[in-house]
Design an enzyme around this catalytic site. Structure first.
Site, PDB file in Angstrom:
ATOM      1  N   SER A  76       9.803  -1.522  -9.503  1.00  0.00           N
ATOM      2  CA  SER A  76      10.365  -0.575  -8.381  1.00  0.00           C
ATOM      3  C   SER A  76      11.823  -0.745  -8.682  1.00  0.00           C
ATOM      4  CB  SER A  76       9.628  -0.411  -6.921  1.00  0.00           C
ATOM      5  OG  SER A  76       8.450  -0.140  -6.953  1.00  0.00           O
TER       6      SER A  76
ATOM      7  N   GLY B 176      12.326   5.583  -9.408  1.00  0.00           N
ATOM      8  CA  GLY B 176      12.672   6.797  -9.565  1.00  0.00           C
ATOM      9  C   GLY B 176      12.713   7.884  -8.328  1.00  0.00           C
TER      10      GLY B 176
ATOM     11  N   CYS C  70       3.720   3.273  -1.552  1.00  0.00           N
ATOM     12  CA  CYS C  70       5.419   3.495  -1.857  1.00  0.00           C
ATOM     13  C   CYS C  70       5.540   4.776  -2.725  1.00  0.00           C
ATOM     14  CB  CYS C  70       5.764   2.331  -2.711  1.00  0.00           C
ATOM     15  SG  CYS C  70       7.543   2.054  -2.690  1.00  0.00           S
ATOM     16  N   PHE C  71       5.736   4.612  -4.041  1.00  0.00           N
ATOM     17  CA  PHE C  71       5.675   5.949  -4.702  1.00  0.00           C
ATOM     18  C   PHE C  71       4.332   6.761  -4.635  1.00  0.00           C
ATOM     19  CE2 PHE C  71       6.633   8.267  -8.762  1.00  0.00           C
ATOM     20  CZ  PHE C  71       7.965   8.713  -8.541  1.00  0.00           C
TER      21      PHE C  71
ATOM     22  N   GLN D  64       4.772   9.028  -1.578  1.00  0.00           N
ATOM     23  CA  GLN D  64       5.585  10.234  -1.892  1.00  0.00           C
ATOM     24  C   GLN D  64       4.927  11.275  -2.676  1.00  0.00           C
ATOM     25  OE1 GLN D  64       8.972   8.256  -3.787  1.00  0.00           O
ATOM     26  NE2 GLN D  64       9.292   7.046  -1.868  1.00  0.00           N
TER      27      GLN D  64
ATOM     28  N   ASN E 245      10.423  -1.485  -0.511  1.00  0.00           N
ATOM     29  CA  ASN E 245      11.465  -1.158  -1.671  1.00  0.00           C
ATOM     30  C   ASN E 245      11.307   0.135  -1.860  1.00  0.00           C
ATOM     31  OD1 ASN E 245      12.901  -1.165  -3.959  1.00  0.00           O
ATOM     32  ND2 ASN E 245      11.586  -2.312  -5.236  1.00  0.00           N
TER      33      ASN E 245
ATOM     34  N   GLY F 130      13.826   3.907  -1.868  1.00  0.00           N
ATOM     35  CA  GLY F 130      15.113   4.674  -1.668  1.00  0.00           C
ATOM     36  C   GLY F 130      15.017   6.259  -1.454  1.00  0.00           C
TER      37      GLY F 130
ATOM     38  N   HIS G 125       4.750  -2.067   1.121  1.00  0.00           N
ATOM     39  CA  HIS G 125       3.898  -2.665   0.146  1.00  0.00           C
ATOM     40  C   HIS G 125       3.056  -3.663   0.840  1.00  0.00           C
ATOM     41  CE1 HIS G 125       6.584  -2.126  -3.686  1.00  0.00           C
ATOM     42  NE2 HIS G 125       6.957  -1.347  -2.788  1.00  0.00           N
TER      43      HIS G 125
ATOM     44  N   GLU H 171       0.458  -5.283  -0.312  1.00  0.00           N
ATOM     45  CA  GLU H 171       0.037  -6.555  -0.991  1.00  0.00           C
ATOM     46  C   GLU H 171       0.970  -7.853  -0.773  1.00  0.00           C
ATOM     47  OE1 GLU H 171       3.622  -5.738  -2.673  1.00  0.00           O
ATOM     48  OE2 GLU H 171       2.240  -4.227  -2.719  1.00  0.00           O
TER      49      GLU H 171
END
Length: 380
Positions: free
Chosen positions: A55, A238, A264-265, A268, A306, A308, A354, A356
């Site tokens: 990431s 990204g 996380c991603f 989104q 983690n 943005g 996260h 994990e």
């Protein structure tokens, strides 16, 4: 990025931000030049997991902890096969590694992998600057990259921004692979790799799940070819606004009402699949000490982050979506950013952080059990 791996301890280096601020120090790791988005991580430990987290692709990580590298580098803790950060910024690197598992120093590892860094700068001042001005493009220059300092700012400003960056396919596996269940196999999960960390399929394997890790470009046909009991979407780098392919795959998973878990991603991607927007945070959440409330239980967890970007979903109501009712299940207590989503009419949920926890606290490990419970209920 251009690099050299000669001795670096006394080589001058400069860090140049796109708004013109300059920090001067000494080279750390490889010598040369590198570019990326300047972000800061608030973890006091776990630097090896941070460096190898996909990431962080195309990001220059500033460590807020002043002393980094104490425990050296071992061969057990990497979260992927290589370092992914594009640059590394520390204030006071350890001169000697002190841990029984250490195989080499952090400086050696950075040099061996060609990662350009800088040491000896005021990382507290840099962090405060990024908090006030926001994450921005940055360049680190040392050795032969330094002489024409007047042109460095122009070079930084020529670099692409993180907004609009489509990066998941650059870090994901190119070929599918399988992580077998530990002990008795109970379920099969198709995991779409958008930048997955090694500990994530391991956490599922510990719960009797055979994990089929698929490339970021996987189609719905690829996902269902493994006959999954559940589908997982991973973390990754990204801008989620570029991830039309994974969004389409997730929408097919939702149409089939297969148990779904994203982190996380992946959170989104679920937001976009449900019709919500995403946006870029001013400086993001990065570190292993972020407070998040699970609104379904009221419990507050210390979590590893983690990211943005974030999902733009209402905190104060249940939303109607093409796949049923959805609500925000988790929220960051620092700034009320959406940290989790769940559907109320079918088995799908996600979190922005996260669970994990590699490295970091284990407060959120129960989320893998929640995923197992969804698959158990669906099978029953």
């Amino acid at each position: 990025m251009t690099t050299s791996t000669r001795g670096t301890a006394k080589v001058p280096a400069v860090l140049v931000l796109e708004d013109g601020r300059i920090f001067r120090g000494r080279a750390y790791g490889a010598v040369g030049e590198t570019f990326g988005e300047a972000v800061f991580s608030t973890g006091m430990t776990g630097y090896q997991e941070t460096l190898t987290d996909p990431s962080y692709h195309r990001q220059v990580v500033v460590m807020t902890a002043p002393h980094v590298g104490n425990t050296g580098v071992n061969d057990e803790d990497p979260e992927s096969a290589r370092i992914w950060v594009s640059g590394y910024v520390v204030r006071d690197p350890a001169r000697v590694s002190s841990n029984w598992r250490a195989r080499r120093s952090l400086d050696e590892e950075l040099r061996d992998q060609g990662v350009v860094g800088i040491q000896g700068i005021d990382t507290r001042a840099l962090t405060r600057h990024l908090r006030e001005r926001g994450a921005m493009r940055v360049g680190i220059f040392s050795g032969n990259a330094l002489p024409d300092e007047g042109s460095l700012l122009a070079e930084v400003r020529r670099q692409p921004e993180m907004t609009g960056a489509d990066l998941s396919a650059e870090v994901a596996t190119k070929e599918p692979y399988v992580v077998p269940a530990i002990g008795e196999k109970k379920f099969t999960v198709a995991a779409v790799d958008l930048g997955i960390k090694g500990m994530t399929p391991h956490r599922m394997a510990e719960r009797g799940i055979e994990v089929h890790v698929l490339p970021a470009t996987a189609t719905a046909e690829d996902v269902y070819a493994v006959n999954p009991d559940g589908v997982f979407f991973s973390n990754g780098p990204g801008d989620p606004a570029t991830a039309d392919g994974p969004v389409a795959v997730m929408q097919e998973v939702l149409r089939r009402k297969t148990p779904l878990f994203g982190i996380c991603f992946g959170n989104q991607i679920l937001g976009r699949a449900l019709g919500f927007g995403t946006y870029k945070l001013k400086y993001g959440h990065r570190g292993i000490n972020q407070p998040v409330q699970d609104r379904t239980t009221g419990k507050v967890e210390v979590t590893a982050h983690n990211h943005g970007f974030a999902v733009d979903a209402p905190l104060d109501k249940v939303s109607d979506t093409p796949f049923g009712r959805a609500e925000v299940s988790h929220v960051c207590l620092n700034d009320n950013v959406v940290e989790g989503l769940q559907l109320l009419d079918q088995p799908a949920f996600s979190v922005q952080y996260h669970p994990e926890a590699a490295a970091g606290p284990h407060d959120a490990a129960y989320l893998f059990d929640r995923f197992v419970s969804l698959m158990e209920a669906e099978r029953a």
